[in-house]
Write a protein that holds these residues in place. Structure first.
Motif, PDB file in Angstrom:
ATOM      1  N   LEU A 163      50.321  43.352  48.139  1.00  0.00           N
ATOM      2  CA  LEU A 163      49.378  42.840  49.142  1.00  0.00           C
ATOM      3  C   LEU A 163      48.287  43.840  49.501  1.00  0.00           C
ATOM      4  O   LEU A 163      47.302  43.465  50.135  1.00  0.00           O
ATOM      5  CB  LEU A 163      50.149  42.421  50.399  1.00  0.00           C
ATOM      6  CG  LEU A 163      51.070  41.204  50.207  1.00  0.00           C
ATOM      7  CD1 LEU A 163      51.954  41.004  51.435  1.00  0.00           C
ATOM      8  CD2 LEU A 163      50.263  39.942  49.921  1.00  0.00           C
ATOM      9  N   LEU A 164      48.425  45.097  49.076  1.00  0.00           N
ATOM     10  CA  LEU A 164      47.401  46.091  49.377  1.00  0.00           C
ATOM     11  C   LEU A 164      46.049  45.718  48.771  1.00  0.00           C
ATOM     12  O   LEU A 164      44.996  46.146  49.268  1.00  0.00           O
ATOM     13  CB  LEU A 164      47.843  47.468  48.872  1.00  0.00           C
ATOM     14  CG  LEU A 164      46.932  48.645  49.213  1.00  0.00           C
ATOM     15  CD1 LEU A 164      46.755  48.791  50.730  1.00  0.00           C
ATOM     16  CD2 LEU A 164      47.478  49.929  48.609  1.00  0.00           C
ATOM     17  N   THR A 165      46.065  44.912  47.729  1.00  0.00           N
ATOM     18  CA  THR A 165      44.806  44.429  47.142  1.00  0.00           C
ATOM     19  C   THR A 165      43.886  43.833  48.203  1.00  0.00           C
ATOM     20  O   THR A 165      42.665  43.978  48.138  1.00  0.00           O
ATOM     21  CB  THR A 165      45.103  43.380  46.053  1.00  0.00           C
ATOM     22  OG1 THR A 165      45.479  44.063  44.847  1.00  0.00           O
ATOM     23  CG2 THR A 165      43.901  42.505  45.749  1.00  0.00           C
ATOM     24  N   ASN A 166      44.456  43.154  49.186  1.00  0.00           N
ATOM     25  CA  ASN A 166      43.631  42.486  50.200  1.00  0.00           C
ATOM     26  C   ASN A 166      42.856  43.471  51.072  1.00  0.00           C
ATOM     27  O   ASN A 166      41.881  43.087  51.727  1.00  0.00           O
ATOM     28  CB  ASN A 166      44.506  41.583  51.072  1.00  0.00           C
ATOM     29  CG  ASN A 166      45.041  40.396  50.302  1.00  0.00           C
ATOM     30  OD1 ASN A 166      44.476  40.003  49.288  1.00  0.00           O
ATOM     31  ND2 ASN A 166      46.141  39.832  50.770  1.00  0.00           N
ATOM     32  N   ASP A 167      43.280  44.724  51.101  1.00  0.00           N
ATOM     33  CA  ASP A 167      42.542  45.750  51.833  1.00  0.00           C
ATOM     34  C   ASP A 167      41.528  46.462  50.950  1.00  0.00           C
ATOM     35  O   ASP A 167      40.748  47.284  51.440  1.00  0.00           O
ATOM     36  CB  ASP A 167      43.514  46.793  52.410  1.00  0.00           C
ATOM     37  CG  ASP A 167      44.443  46.192  53.437  1.00  0.00           C
ATOM     38  OD1 ASP A 167      44.036  45.231  54.131  1.00  0.00           O
ATOM     39  OD2 ASP A 167      45.594  46.674  53.548  1.00  0.00           O
ATOM     40  N   ARG A 168      41.565  46.159  49.644  1.00  0.00           N
ATOM     41  CA  ARG A 168      40.740  46.891  48.690  1.00  0.00           C
ATOM     42  C   ARG A 168      39.546  46.088  48.182  1.00  0.00           C
ATOM     43  O   ARG A 168      38.426  46.587  48.133  1.00  0.00           O
ATOM     44  CB  ARG A 168      41.609  47.306  47.496  1.00  0.00           C
ATOM     45  CG  ARG A 168      42.652  48.364  47.825  1.00  0.00           C
ATOM     46  CD  ARG A 168      41.999  49.723  47.848  1.00  0.00           C
ATOM     47  NE  ARG A 168      42.954  50.789  48.064  1.00  0.00           N
ATOM     48  CZ  ARG A 168      42.784  52.025  47.599  1.00  0.00           C
ATOM     49  NH1 ARG A 168      41.722  52.325  46.883  1.00  0.00           N
ATOM     50  NH2 ARG A 168      43.662  52.956  47.859  1.00  0.00           N
ATOM     51  N   LEU A 169      39.792  44.875  47.752  1.00  0.00           N
ATOM     52  CA  LEU A 169      38.741  44.088  47.111  1.00  0.00           C
ATOM     53  C   LEU A 169      37.791  43.497  48.150  1.00  0.00           C
ATOM     54  O   LEU A 169      38.219  43.018  49.197  1.00  0.00           O
ATOM     55  CB  LEU A 169      39.342  42.965  46.276  1.00  0.00           C
ATOM     56  CG  LEU A 169      40.026  43.357  44.972  1.00  0.00           C
ATOM     57  CD1 LEU A 169      40.543  42.110  44.263  1.00  0.00           C
ATOM     58  CD2 LEU A 169      39.078  44.122  44.051  1.00  0.00           C
ATOM     59  N   GLN A 170      36.521  43.510  47.826  1.00  0.00           N
ATOM     60  CA  GLN A 170      35.511  42.886  48.670  1.00  0.00           C
ATOM     61  C   GLN A 170      35.095  41.560  48.061  1.00  0.00           C
ATOM     62  O   GLN A 170      34.875  41.463  46.850  1.00  0.00           O
ATOM     63  CB  GLN A 170      34.301  43.797  48.817  1.00  0.00           C
ATOM     64  CG  GLN A 170      34.590  45.082  49.568  1.00  0.00           C
ATOM     65  CD  GLN A 170      33.353  45.928  49.765  1.00  0.00           C
ATOM     66  OE1 GLN A 170      32.371  45.762  49.050  1.00  0.00           O
ATOM     67  NE2 GLN A 170      33.391  46.828  50.725  1.00  0.00           N
TER      68      GLN A 170
END
Length: 234
Positions: A163-170
């Motif tokens: 779920l860390l992807t949601n803090d990374r991708l714009q």
């Protein structure tokens, strides 16, 4: 660690227990020179690329002096959504969730040989490695989840990494797919329902994740011990 031209590049696993010499990422075809040099300074010599043929051609790896191995899993979700939009369908967020769940099920139904190949590369040597797809969230996310479970990570750590992807991708400002903002918000993020669909398919096809690791991916106890020896932090 954050790189402006590769926003989803990161270590694998919980920060305090990140796997040694392993990184996951979005594609490396848009790296600027500064980011490429900083990533290369990590010692990376091997790249495992889950992108399909067109994706690789459109954005070749810009990381210098590395050996790139292609493990292609074609991004069928893009073609599917493009066809629906072209036919006049206005897709909702719920529609995208359903299509993404089917995509993840197909990682198990159709992509298992590629993920098995991924592990064979990792077992061949412990050299510093980055694995990626285009956004670094779906094909890469499933691979990272399998890797962490093969190394006996707790479920909480697997989900945190995923779920860390949601803090990374714009979210892109413009999309060529013609999707609504609501649909793009779903497509460009990850949700527990996506990965869970793949895990449910694993259970349906193999009976359990442990059986899938053994029978689908060729990871018996000896291979899993070798993975831990190569990549588990000291």
């Amino acid at each position: 660690m954050r790189f402006p031209s590769s926003s989803n590049f990161r270590t694998v696993g919980a920060p305090q227990r990140a796997l040694r010499n392993l990184y996951r990422s979005d594609h490396l075809g848009a790296l600027d020179d500064r980011d490429a040099a900083q990533i290369r300074a990590l010692g990376i010599t091997r790249v495992l690329d889950f992108r399909g043929v067109h994706e690789r051609t459109a954005a070749a790896c810009r990381l210098p002096d590395v050996h790139v191995h292609s493990l292609p899993i074609e991004p069928t979700i893009v073609q599917k959504l493009s066809g629906l939009v072209a036919a006049g369908h206005r897709l909702t967020g719920e529609d995208i969730v359903a299509y993404m769940q089917e995509t993840y099920r197909n990682f198990v139904r159709q992509g298992t040989p590629r993920f098995a190949e991924f592990f064979r590369h990792l077992l061949a040597s412990g050299e510093p490695t980055v694995f990626h797809c285009t956004a670094g969230k779906d094909r890469t996310g499933f691979a990272a989840a399998l890797l962490l479970k093969a190394m006996d990570a707790a479920d909480e750590e697997v989900w945190q990494d995923y779920l860390l992807t949601n803090d990374r991708l714009q979210l892109p400002e413009v999309t060529r797919l013609g999707l609504s903002p609501e649909a793009m918000q779903v497509l460009w993020r990850v949700q527990p329902e996506f990965l869970q669909a793949a895990l449910d398919e694993v259970d349906a096809q193999y009976g359990s994740l442990e059986a899938y690791l053994r029978e689908g991916l060729g990871l018996r106890e000896g291979e899993r011990r070798a993975l831990r020896a190569l990549y588990r932090p000291d």
